[in-house]
Write a protein that holds these residues in place. Sequence first.
Motif, PDB file in Angstrom:
ATOM      1  N   TRP A  72       0.834  -1.187   0.000  1.00 28.93           N
ATOM      2  CA  TRP A  72       0.000   0.000   0.000  1.00 28.93           C
ATOM      3  C   TRP A  72       0.875   1.245   0.000  1.00 28.93           C
ATOM      4  CZ3 TRP A  72      -5.091   0.120   3.206  1.00 28.93           C
ATOM      5  CH2 TRP A  72      -5.875  -0.988   2.897  1.00 28.93           C
ATOM      6  N   THR A  73       0.399   2.280  -0.646  1.00 23.76           N
ATOM      7  CA  THR A  73       1.097   3.566  -0.653  1.00 23.76           C
ATOM      8  C   THR A  73       0.064   4.665  -0.468  1.00 23.76           C
ATOM      9  OG1 THR A  73       0.906   3.684  -3.070  1.00 23.76           O
ATOM     10  CG2 THR A  73       2.959   2.791  -2.182  1.00 23.76           C
ATOM     11  N   ARG A  74       0.552   5.837  -0.143  1.00 25.75           N
ATOM     12  CA  ARG A  74      -0.338   6.999  -0.006  1.00 25.75           C
ATOM     13  C   ARG A  74       0.045   8.002  -1.090  1.00 25.75           C
ATOM     14  NH1 ARG A  74      -3.465   9.504   4.417  1.00 25.75           N
ATOM     15  NH2 ARG A  74      -2.755   7.871   5.818  1.00 25.75           N
ATOM     16  N   LYS A  77      -0.097  13.722  -3.238  1.00 21.39           N
ATOM     17  CA  LYS A  77      -0.882  14.900  -3.627  1.00 21.39           C
ATOM     18  C   LYS A  77      -2.255  14.935  -2.975  1.00 21.39           C
ATOM     19  CE  LYS A  77       1.495  15.374  -7.974  1.00 21.39           C
ATOM     20  NZ  LYS A  77       1.597  14.761  -9.262  1.00 21.39           N
ATOM     21  N   THR A  78      -2.897  13.764  -2.887  1.00 26.81           N
ATOM     22  CA  THR A  78      -4.268  13.721  -2.373  1.00 26.81           C
ATOM     23  C   THR A  78      -4.371  13.128  -0.975  1.00 26.81           C
ATOM     24  OG1 THR A  78      -4.705  11.524  -3.295  1.00 26.81           O
ATOM     25  CG2 THR A  78      -5.139  13.425  -4.728  1.00 26.81           C
ATOM     26  N   GLY A  79      -3.348  12.372  -0.554  1.00 25.38           N
ATOM     27  CA  GLY A  79      -3.414  11.702   0.739  1.00 25.38           C
ATOM     28  C   GLY A  79      -4.225  10.415   0.693  1.00 25.38           C
ATOM     29  N   GLN A  80      -4.726  10.047  -0.484  1.00 27.28           N
ATOM     30  CA  GLN A  80      -5.538   8.839  -0.659  1.00 27.28           C
ATOM     31  C   GLN A  80      -4.660   7.594  -0.588  1.00 27.28           C
ATOM     32  OE1 GLN A  80      -9.012   8.237  -1.479  1.00 27.28           O
ATOM     33  NE2 GLN A  80      -8.379   6.123  -1.215  1.00 27.28           N
ATOM     34  N   GLY A  86      -2.475  -0.359  -6.883  1.00 25.88           N
ATOM     35  CA  GLY A  86      -2.651   1.051  -7.231  1.00 25.88           C
ATOM     36  C   GLY A  86      -4.090   1.525  -7.228  1.00 25.88           C
ATOM     37  N   GLN A  87      -4.996   0.693  -6.723  1.00 29.52           N
ATOM     38  CA  GLN A  87      -6.410   1.055  -6.679  1.00 29.52           C
ATOM     39  C   GLN A  87      -6.711   1.813  -5.387  1.00 29.52           C
ATOM     40  OE1 GLN A  87      -8.437   0.478  -9.319  1.00 29.52           O
ATOM     41  NE2 GLN A  87      -6.530  -0.253 -10.252  1.00 29.52           N
ATOM     42  N   PRO A  88      -7.558   2.850  -5.446  1.00 26.86           N
ATOM     43  CA  PRO A  88      -7.922   3.584  -4.219  1.00 26.86           C
ATOM     44  C   PRO A  88      -8.576   2.652  -3.199  1.00 26.86           C
ATOM     45  CG  PRO A  88      -8.693   4.731  -6.186  1.00 26.86           C
ATOM     46  CD  PRO A  88      -8.187   3.404  -6.628  1.00 26.86           C
ATOM     47  N   VAL A  89      -8.277   2.924  -1.932  1.00 26.72           N
ATOM     48  CA  VAL A  89      -8.781   2.113  -0.835  1.00 26.72           C
ATOM     49  C   VAL A  89      -9.768   2.929  -0.013  1.00 26.72           C
ATOM     50  CG1 VAL A  89      -8.111   0.855   1.247  1.00 26.72           C
ATOM     51  CG2 VAL A  89      -6.625   0.839  -0.753  1.00 26.72           C
ATOM     52  N   GLU A  91     -11.248   4.659   2.956  1.00 25.08           N
ATOM     53  CA  GLU A  91     -10.527   5.267   4.088  1.00 25.08           C
ATOM     54  C   GLU A  91     -10.693   4.479   5.381  1.00 25.08           C
ATOM     55  OE1 GLU A  91      -8.288   7.847   4.210  1.00 25.08           O
ATOM     56  OE2 GLU A  91      -8.430   7.739   2.040  1.00 25.08           O
ATOM     57  N   GLY A  92     -11.844   3.858   5.600  1.00 28.38           N
ATOM     58  CA  GLY A  92     -12.056   3.060   6.809  1.00 28.38           C
ATOM     59  C   GLY A  92     -11.130   1.854   6.858  1.00 28.38           C
ATOM     60  N   ALA A  93     -10.821   1.265   5.699  1.00 32.68           N
ATOM     61  CA  ALA A  93      -9.927   0.105   5.650  1.00 32.68           C
ATOM     62  C   ALA A  93      -8.498   0.508   5.960  1.00 32.68           C
ATOM     63  CB  ALA A  93      -9.997  -0.556   4.265  1.00 32.68           C
ATOM     64  N   ALA A  94      -8.108   1.721   5.557  1.00 33.41           N
ATOM     65  CA  ALA A  94      -6.737   2.173   5.787  1.00 33.41           C
ATOM     66  C   ALA A  94      -6.503   2.463   7.267  1.00 33.41           C
ATOM     67  CB  ALA A  94      -6.458   3.429   4.964  1.00 33.41           C
ATOM     68  N   GLU A  95      -7.545   2.844   7.986  1.00 30.76           N
ATOM     69  CA  GLU A  95      -7.406   3.178   9.404  1.00 30.76           C
ATOM     70  C   GLU A  95      -7.497   1.937  10.280  1.00 30.76           C
ATOM     71  OE1 GLU A  95     -10.375   6.110  10.136  1.00 30.76           O
ATOM     72  OE2 GLU A  95      -9.484   7.534   8.752  1.00 30.76           O
ATOM     73  N   ALA A  96      -8.040   0.856   9.758  1.00 36.42           N
ATOM     74  CA  ALA A  96      -8.237  -0.372  10.552  1.00 36.42           C
ATOM     75  C   ALA A  96      -6.937  -1.072  10.866  1.00 36.42           C
ATOM     76  CB  ALA A  96      -9.159  -1.317   9.813  1.00 36.42           C
TER      77      ALA A  96
END
Length: 96
Positions: A72-74, A77-80, A86-89, A91-96
Amino acid sequence: MPDKIGGKLFYTDEEAEKLGMVYTAEERARNQAMFDQFDQARAAAGIAPEGTSPGFGGRFSDDLSGTEFEGWTRDPKTGQWLDKDGQPVDEGAAEA
């Protein structure tokens, strides 16, 4: 008697001295010289270029390695968060 914390043994100064686990003055001086040399090199290195991720290399440079978030990467530019493909995740999954 030493304390066992997290699988490591911790001795008091007295216990360590009885077991001969105390650094000599020469060892302390040599170690201090190595720390001083490292600090001087670090201070001389200056600020890392923007967009780089300096580290010690190997297993210490990627906190996500070996986890379900490996790869995973962030997007800077967007913080996404982006998954390993390379697919957007979500936000709830990234914080878990």
